[in-house]
Design a protein around this motif. Structure first.
Motif, PDB file in Angstrom:
ATOM      1  N   ASP A 106       0.855  -1.175   0.000  1.00 60.56           N
ATOM      2  CA  ASP A 106       0.000   0.000   0.000  1.00 60.56           C
ATOM      3  C   ASP A 106       0.901   1.239   0.000  1.00 60.56           C
ATOM      4  N   GLY A 107       1.252   1.676  -1.192  1.00 61.75           N
ATOM      5  CA  GLY A 107       2.100   2.864  -1.308  1.00 61.75           C
ATOM      6  C   GLY A 107       3.484   2.673  -0.724  1.00 61.75           C
ATOM      7  N   ILE A 108       3.974   1.441  -0.816  1.00 62.50           N
ATOM      8  CA  ILE A 108       5.293   1.153  -0.248  1.00 62.50           C
ATOM      9  C   ILE A 108       6.384   1.855  -1.049  1.00 62.50           C
ATOM     10  N   GLY A 109       7.196   2.630  -0.369  1.00 67.92           N
ATOM     11  CA  GLY A 109       8.337   3.272  -1.021  1.00 67.92           C
ATOM     12  C   GLY A 109       9.473   3.320  -0.034  1.00 67.92           C
TER      13      GLY A 109
ATOM     14  N   GLU B 165      12.108  12.733  -6.431  1.00 70.93           N
ATOM     15  CA  GLU B 165      11.879  11.364  -6.914  1.00 70.93           C
ATOM     16  C   GLU B 165      13.154  10.545  -6.889  1.00 70.93           C
ATOM     17  N   ALA B 166      14.248  11.196  -7.269  1.00 72.85           N
ATOM     18  CA  ALA B 166      15.507  10.471  -7.442  1.00 72.85           C
ATOM     19  C   ALA B 166      16.058   9.944  -6.126  1.00 72.85           C
ATOM     20  N   ASP B 167      15.582  10.502  -4.996  1.00 75.58           N
ATOM     21  CA  ASP B 167      16.091  10.050  -3.702  1.00 75.58           C
ATOM     22  C   ASP B 167      15.543   8.686  -3.299  1.00 75.58           C
ATOM     23  N   TYR B 168      14.501   8.247  -3.972  1.00 76.26           N
ATOM     24  CA  TYR B 168      13.903   6.959  -3.624  1.00 76.26           C
ATOM     25  C   TYR B 168      14.728   5.797  -4.195  1.00 76.26           C
ATOM     26  N   ALA B 169      15.065   4.844  -3.361  1.00 78.13           N
ATOM     27  CA  ALA B 169      15.631   3.599  -3.882  1.00 78.13           C
ATOM     28  C   ALA B 169      14.498   2.776  -4.479  1.00 78.13           C
ATOM     29  N   LEU B 170      13.322   2.963  -3.906  1.00 76.48           N
ATOM     30  CA  LEU B 170      12.126   2.298  -4.419  1.00 76.48           C
ATOM     31  C   LEU B 170      11.010   3.333  -4.404  1.00 76.48           C
ATOM     32  N   LYS B 171      10.501   3.654  -5.577  1.00 76.46           N
ATOM     33  CA  LYS B 171       9.452   4.680  -5.641  1.00 76.46           C
ATOM     34  C   LYS B 171       8.130   4.061  -5.215  1.00 76.46           C
ATOM     35  N   PRO B 172       7.257   4.851  -4.585  1.00 81.10           N
ATOM     36  CA  PRO B 172       6.034   4.286  -4.003  1.00 81.10           C
ATOM     37  C   PRO B 172       5.265   3.427  -5.006  1.00 81.10           C
ATOM     38  N   ILE B 173       4.835   2.274  -4.544  1.00 80.58           N
ATOM     39  CA  ILE B 173       4.181   1.312  -5.425  1.00 80.58           C
ATOM     40  C   ILE B 173       2.943   0.740  -4.728  1.00 80.58           C
ATOM     41  N   HIS B 174       1.881   0.595  -5.505  1.00 84.34           N
ATOM     42  CA  HIS B 174       0.678  -0.088  -5.022  1.00 84.34           C
ATOM     43  C   HIS B 174       0.588  -1.395  -5.784  1.00 84.34           C
ATOM     44  N   HIS B 175       0.457  -2.464  -5.074  1.00 80.27           N
ATOM     45  CA  HIS B 175       0.316  -3.723  -5.783  1.00 80.27           C
ATOM     46  C   HIS B 175      -0.230  -4.785  -4.836  1.00 80.27           C
ATOM     47  N   VAL B 176      -0.992  -5.698  -5.391  1.00 80.16           N
ATOM     48  CA  VAL B 176      -1.487  -6.812  -4.590  1.00 80.16           C
ATOM     49  C   VAL B 176      -0.903  -8.106  -5.151  1.00 80.16           C
ATOM     50  N   TRP B 177      -0.181  -8.825  -4.289  1.00 78.68           N
ATOM     51  CA  TRP B 177       0.332 -10.133  -4.686  1.00 78.68           C
ATOM     52  C   TRP B 177      -0.743 -11.146  -4.306  1.00 78.68           C
TER      53      TRP B 177
END
Lengths: 373, 296, 366
Positions: free
Chosen positions: C7-10, C20-32
């Protein structure tokens, strides 16, 4: 030139009677699985090891046993080997400093090599600050500036990401071709050997099994070992028993006497074919089959997808082992699905009991029929 | 078949080393061997004594033999005791050293300090420390009613010497183990957490097996160190009370320099040397054997 | 059996991202989804390992929430997350036998002995380890050790997910397909949610139901292998999937035609939404660009690579750009002038690296 080079340690034969002729400006690929003797052979060529038999001749001069110091050799390894404390510039310049070249000469040669290897922005950095690809390009540049007569590249791209590998293996032959050096390139991958062109020697268990222009050798392997080495995915093999000119498989079924199969002498033989000579298809049953395309029904073990191609591994019902078949594009054959491998006999090879290829199929490969999937 | 002349000049570089080894160990050693088979009536005249000194030494009923046997047993007892304390203690200390951050440096320096002190100074420190008139330990124990006197009580003397060795050398074991622990990839700890292993299980199943090689080296070094120990106990007890802390080395020096009994001392030192070599060889073959089993 | 929700994991190392460039992982929404097999695919440094570590609990994300089912586990330590993980290099317990290694996660959780034995036997059979069960794990080959690691990851039936971190790195190339098929079979048999990190497209496409292609800290496309191949949503996917990757050409689009280096190419769809003459990137896979003996774009072949199974030609379009194209079986080809056919339906249009959906031509034809 290698003249029946051999290397034994104790009773263990590491290299057996290897003969190769290498010309200036040529690309020579040593193709073989891990531990097939590629590195050992390269070390013998470089003069790092001394052969226990045979001679090494360079421009008519016997250089057998002459140490690597006295030879004009450069070598690049699978691991990125650089001097960790030196800058990229100094790393590339190091063999020239050893040779004691004037400063201006060193500068211009390093600048050229750095340009070719696209290392110009990184010359001031140390290897630890570089990516794997850049580190390996530094090692390659060092081999390049040396302008050695013999350049040995031992799986130089094996430790790189595949996209980087794609790019570098296009560039490498071009870059080194300009130097006029003898290039020797060891790899485990058939695709790499084909892309590098030049000629290929297939190696297996310390023995050179065949030598020839890469593409021709791929199309016409002269023996079972060469065909095995030059196949990825692995060569499909079916054991045959021939009696009265009719070939039968292990499960007793007979094959039509097409192509090479008709010319087999009685006795044991092997039918070898690559994945692209067999198409995977949804099993259709007995009717409407093309007799020159025998089909082997079975169960899908796995489908390997490389992007544009899918390799379907089918475990055959008849107990003939697993056959790998090619389907173009991305295909969802799921493990456990029923499917059959349809073999194009015209593109298969027949090998006699001694492993030698029996008869060549026609030189022009007939176009493979599209198979409904 | 091969007529090429090989360049053998590289051997010249080895010559200085060979000369050095010759002068530093081979020639002195041959002198000792010489002494061990001869007897002297003084005035530098020697005559052949055959294996006489050795028979003497290895026969516990003779005076020299009894001395040797006593010192040997004391030495083994000492080595065993310090190993039994230092190895587990060293592992325990290593486990407590932080793995990252500024504290690592501070802790490592603090731990390494005893290793930087010269042997005779260590001896002197502990000699003063345990004195019953002015030493902190001696006085404190004396006041609390514990019978403690290094010069008169064998137990006290042993306690101080063992304590001193532990203080001096546990650091080395701890540092070796720390290096070994650091070499264990993080994945092992992560896997253990995921597998639900408790702390003891991590130690028992990951850390201890991975430390095995380091521990063998630590044991070898500490065995040699403690088996050949001289300066520190000599400074603290001088081998006393009586002969109670007189180890092989101390006894040997007494014999060679104090009594100038060259023949006995020569045989003594050769046997001493052989014992050390044998134990080291046993350690060595054990480790290489265990390694080759790993590969198979 | 639960799904895992990002849920918006970044994540930004150091905590407070300014850009934006400071993120190693940009916020992501996804359901596995439960029971599915996923692959995280991307080059080194793309953020795939960071994402895996967030799921396993080795990294606490600076942004967003991680849900296992309905339970927020964002800040829970690894051991309380109920996951299993297989690492790049084999992690085995040297002093234990193969069977003890496999049983270890169950023993630690106090599972009853008969159940442990049954489960260990089942997993060992799947991975062909039955014959080695009594052996000490230390003396085995790297392949066998990695199979033990895989087995330990799979032995618990109650985990929320099994995570794989490039597990086939140490496996001999000749044996890789065998382990791939084992993993695939195991996934079907065990019905566990599996997440597999790799930089190797063959591994990702072979293993996964759905592949998450990552680049530069961002998930650029999530799709089935066929989707990634046929309809890359991002130029990076086109480049990264397929060997060689997609041809990417600078050009302009006007309606249902594109202009590249002076050539006019018909497209399979119309792009009325794009301004006339807007600079775009056109993407076509080498598999759908073919040299032809008939009509086609006039090109100059600069090089032909014979790959055995197929031949690829590098064809220059004349304006400085070139295309890698397939040479049909049986066709003779040399460097020099040739004709090139690009399958209109397989040409994709990209603006700012993202695919622009066109309007189907069928409607317009009327």
């Amino acid at each position: 030139m290698l003249d029946r080079i051999g290397l034994k340690r104790g009773d263990e034969v590491h290299i057996a009677d290897a003969s190769l002729e290498l010309h200036a400006g040529s690309m020579n690929v040593l193709l073989g699985p891990t531990l097939s003797g590629k590195t050992t052979l390269m070390r013998l060529m470089a003069g790092l090891d001394r052969p226990t038999s045979g001679r090494l001749v360079e421009d008519g001069r016997d250089v057998t046993g002459l140490g690597v110091k006295h030879r004009s050799v450069a070598m690049v390894y699978q691991q990125f080997v650089n001097y960790p404390t030196l800058s990229v510039y100094e790393n590339i310049a190091s063999p020239l400093r050893v040779q004691g070249l004037p400063k201006a000469e060193i500068e211009s040669r390093v600048a050229r090599a750095a340009k070719l290897m696209r290392l110009e922005p990184m010359l001031k950095r140390t290897p630890a600050q570089l990516s794997g690809g850049q580190q390996q390009r530094t090692a390659l540049a060092r081999a390049l500036v040396k302008q050695a007569k013999l350049v040995l590249l031992d799986e130089p791209l094996a430790n790189l990401d595949y996209k980087l590998r794609e790019e570098l293996r296009e560039e490498l032959p071009r870059i080194f071709a300009e130097t006029g050096a003898i290039l020797v390139y060891a790899t485990t991958e058939p695709a790499e050997a084909l892309l590098l062109r030049g000629s290929t020697a297939t190696l297996r268990e310390g023995r050179i099994t065949q030598v020839g222009p890469s593409a021709a050798l791929y199309r016409e392997p002269g023996n079972l070992d060469a065909a095995r080495v030059f196949s990825d995915p692995p060569l499909n093999e079916l054991a045959l028993t021939v009696s009265n000119g009719v070939a039968a498989l292990a499960d007793g079924s007979r094959l039509p006497g097409d192509g090479a199969l008709g010319a087999l002498p009685d006795g044991a033989a092997t039918l070898g074919f690559r994945a692209d000579a067999a198409a995977a298809a949804v099993a259709v049953g007995g009717d409407g089959r093309d007799p020159s395309h025998p089909a082997f029904p079975g169960t899908v073990a796995v489908t390997e997808i490389s992007g544009s191609e899918s390799f379907v591994h089918i475990a055959t019902d008849a107990g003939l082992g697993t056959l790998v078949c090619l389907v173009e594009g991305v295909h969802a054959f799921e493990p456990g699905d029923r499917a059959e491998a349809r073999l194009d006999l015209a593109r298969a090879f027949a090998f006699g009991a001694d492993g030698r290829r029996i008869a060549a199929r026609p030189a022009a490969a007939p176009r493979r029929e599209p198979v409904p999937a | 078949m091969d007529s090429r002349v090989w360049d053998n000049r590289a051997w010249l570089f080895v010559v200085p080393v060979m000369a050095f080894v010759l002068f530093s160990s081979l020639i002195p050693m041959m002198t000792v061997v010489n002494y061990s088979f001869q007897d002297s009536m003084g005035q530098n005249s020697f005559f052949w004594n055959g294996p006489g000194w050795f028979q003497n030494l290895l026969d516990p009923t003779t005076a020299v033999g009894a001395r040797f046997q006593g010192a040997l047993l004391r030495n083994f007892a000492f080595s065993f005791t310090v190993l039994a304390i230092e190895i587990p203690l060293g592992i325990a200390v290593a486990l407590c050293i932080p793995k990252s951050g500024w504290r690592v440096g501070a802790v490592l320096v603090a731990i390494a300090l005893p290793l930087l002190i010269p042997y005779n100074v260590v001896g002197t420190i502990w000699q003063l420390f345990s004195r019953t008139d002015i030493g902190l330990l001696g006085v404190a124990l004396g006041r609390s009613g514990v019978p403690f006197n290094v010069t008169q009580n064998a137990g006290s003397a042993w306690a101080v010497i063992v304590l001193m060795d532990v203080w001096h050398w546990t650091s080395m074991v701890a540092l070796l183990c720390y290096a070994g622990l650091k070499a264990i990839p993080d994945a092992y700890y992560q896997a253990a957490r995921i597998d639900g292993a408790n702390r003891w299980s991590v130690f028992r199943n990951i850390e201890l097996p991975k430390l095995r090689k380091v521990l063998v080296i630590a044991m070898l070094l500490r065995f040699m160190g403690s088996f050949m120990i001289y300066t520190e106990p000599f400074t603290v007890t001088g081998g006393g009370p009586g002969e109670d802390t007189s180890f092989l080395s101390i006894d040997l020096v007494k014999m060679a320099l104090g009594q100038v009994d060259l023949g006995n001392a020569a045989a003594y030192s050769l046997v001493y040397n052989l014992i050390t070599l044998t134990v080291c060889w046993m350690f060595f073959t054990y480790t290489t054997h265990a390694d080759s089993k790993d590969v198979a | 059996m639960a799904q895992i929700t990002l849920d918006g994991i970044g994540h930004a190392y150091g905590g407070d991202p300014k850009t934006e460039a400071d993120y190693a992982l940009k916020p992501i929404h996804h359901v596995w989804e439960a029971g599915k097999a996923y692959a995280l695919l991307g080059p080194s440094g793309c953020g795939k390992t960071t994402l895996l570590n967030i799921i396993s609990g080795l990294v606490i994300p600076s942004h967003g929430r991680l849900l296992f089912g309905d339970r927020d586990v964002t800040r829970l330590p690894t051991e309380r997350r109920n996951i299993a993980q297989v690492f790049q290099f084999p992690v085995i317990y040297d002093t234990m036998t193969v069977a003890e290694n496999l049983a270890f996660p169950l023993v630690n959780r106090g599972v009853a002995r008969p159940r442990i034995d049954a489960r260990v036997g089942e997993i060992a059979a799947m991975l062909d380890l039955t014959a080695d069960l009594k052996r000490r794990a230390r003396g085995l080959t790297a392949d066998a050790k990695q199979k033990i690691s895989l087995g330990r990851g799979l032995v618990r039936s109650d985990v929320s997910a099994v995570l794989f971190d490039e597990p086939l790195t140490v496996i001999d190339p000749a044996l890789k397909w065998e382990l791939r098929s084992k993993l695939k079979a195991v996934h079907r048999a065990l019905d566990l949610l599996m997440i597999y990190v790799t930089h190797d497209q063959v591994e990702a496409l072979t293993f996964a139901d759905k592949v998450v292609v990552m680049n530069d800290g961002r998930a650029v496309q999530i799709g089935t292998p066929a989707e990634l191949f046929e309809r890359p949503e991002h130029t990076f996917v086109g480049y990264f999937i397929g060997s060689p990757g997609m041809n990417l050409l600078r050009g302009e689009v006007a309606g249902a035609e594109a202009r590249v280096d002076g050539h006019v190419l018909p497209l399979g769809a119309a792009y009325p939404a794009l301004p006339q003459g807007m600079a775009v990137t056109l993407g076509i896979r080498p598999d759908y660009a073919t040299l032809t003996a008939g009509d086609g774009l006039p090109v100059t072949v600069t090089r032909v690579d014979d790959l055995g199974r197929k031949r690829l030609a590098h064809a220059s379009l004349g304006g400085g750009q070139s295309v890698v194209a397939t040479v049909p079986h049986g066709m003779g080809v040399e460097t020099g002038p040739a004709r090139l056919r690009l399958d209109p339906g397989k040409i994709h249009v990209y603006v700012d690296e993202r695919r622009v959906a066109g309007r189907d031509l069928v409607g317009r034809a009327a």
